[in-house]
Design an enzyme around this catalytic site. Sequence first.
Site, PDB file in Angstrom:
ATOM      1  N   THR A 118     -31.308 -20.506  -3.224  1.00  0.00           N
ATOM      2  CA  THR A 118     -32.267 -20.785  -2.160  1.00  0.00           C
ATOM      3  C   THR A 118     -33.440 -21.613  -2.661  1.00  0.00           C
ATOM      4  O   THR A 118     -33.822 -21.524  -3.840  1.00  0.00           O
ATOM      5  CB  THR A 118     -32.803 -19.466  -1.588  1.00  0.00           C
ATOM      6  OG1 THR A 118     -33.896 -19.731  -0.700  1.00  0.00           O
ATOM      7  CG2 THR A 118     -33.323 -18.548  -2.684  1.00  0.00           C
ATOM      8  N   TYR A 142     -37.492 -11.806  -2.586  1.00  0.00           N
ATOM      9  CA  TYR A 142     -36.211 -12.469  -2.300  1.00  0.00           C
ATOM     10  C   TYR A 142     -35.987 -13.641  -3.250  1.00  0.00           C
ATOM     11  O   TYR A 142     -34.938 -13.746  -3.893  1.00  0.00           O
ATOM     12  CB  TYR A 142     -36.185 -12.950  -0.850  1.00  0.00           C
ATOM     13  CG  TYR A 142     -35.065 -13.913  -0.558  1.00  0.00           C
ATOM     14  CD1 TYR A 142     -33.731 -13.531  -0.691  1.00  0.00           C
ATOM     15  CD2 TYR A 142     -35.326 -15.226  -0.155  1.00  0.00           C
ATOM     16  CE1 TYR A 142     -32.697 -14.413  -0.426  1.00  0.00           C
ATOM     17  CE2 TYR A 142     -34.304 -16.113   0.119  1.00  0.00           C
ATOM     18  CZ  TYR A 142     -32.993 -15.702  -0.028  1.00  0.00           C
ATOM     19  OH  TYR A 142     -31.972 -16.584   0.226  1.00  0.00           O
TER      20      TYR A 142
END
Length: 328
Positions: A118, A142
């Site tokens: 990501t 995250y």
Amino acid sequence: MSNILVTGGAGYIGSHTSLALTQAGYEVVVADNLSTGVREAVLPPVRLVEGDLRDAGFVRDLLRRERVEGIIHFAASIVVPESVEKPLAYYRNNVGCTLNLVESAVAEGVKHFIFSSTAAVYGMPKERPITEEIQTNPINPYGRTKLADEWIIRDASAAHPGLKHTILRYFNVAGADPQGRLGQNTPDATHLIKVACQAALGMRKELVIFGNDYPTPDGTCIRDYIHVSDLTDIHVQALLRLEQGGESAIFNCGYGRGYSVAEVIKVVKEVSGVNFAVRKGPRRAGDPDDLVADTARMRAELAWTPAYCDLHGIVRSSLEWERRLMQR
């Protein structure tokens, strides 16, 4: 062709990629615990095996039984605000699953490993657009779990040269299969385009803009949106590259063009013809102001040309998918 394991293949991106792999001639098996994935999203001839990647024995047995030669690893918890509230759960799931999977891949002689990472690993970089070479500095749990996963994969490949990897750092993924076979199924998803489409169809009473005081032209966050079908093609090309002898690499996945939250809402209203309610709310924890990809490396290394790089088209496919879900 190779036997490929797709983890999290009952989810949004994993299901689209599994379908694309079968169309490219691969034998595909999906491993998913269906905690967020949907059984119906695993379309034949793809096969589903239910199980938990945190169970090392399950992972090892699966790789051996299926004679897996390549892994595409999607399975993860992915909601940034939730990761801020529940960081330990994110480390347990995201890092624990990846560690088991990589250990088993090394033990079973898996040759190729593609990882769903990501842009959150970059944090809030000053450089624009964002290249793969800039320093990683994630600002939320995250992003930190995904960066830890990258370290595990890279260190394992360095120690075990037979395992080649490709790390794909996604920017914002949106849209649905152009033929209407698949889309994003999570009813409470936080992705802007899905939420805006639901608001346009009356499934939500309003859309909330989380922060309008960012240092951007209109005060709302800017993101680089890539159509899910273009992203799945990147995965197929990345796998082919490794099979043809390509070295391990990291690639940004986006179009190199950013749209603000306000701009996206405007396009959704144009495409849907609905002037749905929009309310301004406070910022969400862990949201960077501006994330746009430099994709030069990926375009140079992969035989890939985007087919759906139009925001109106992305929104249109998302809107059609939401209509299909309403009719079920």
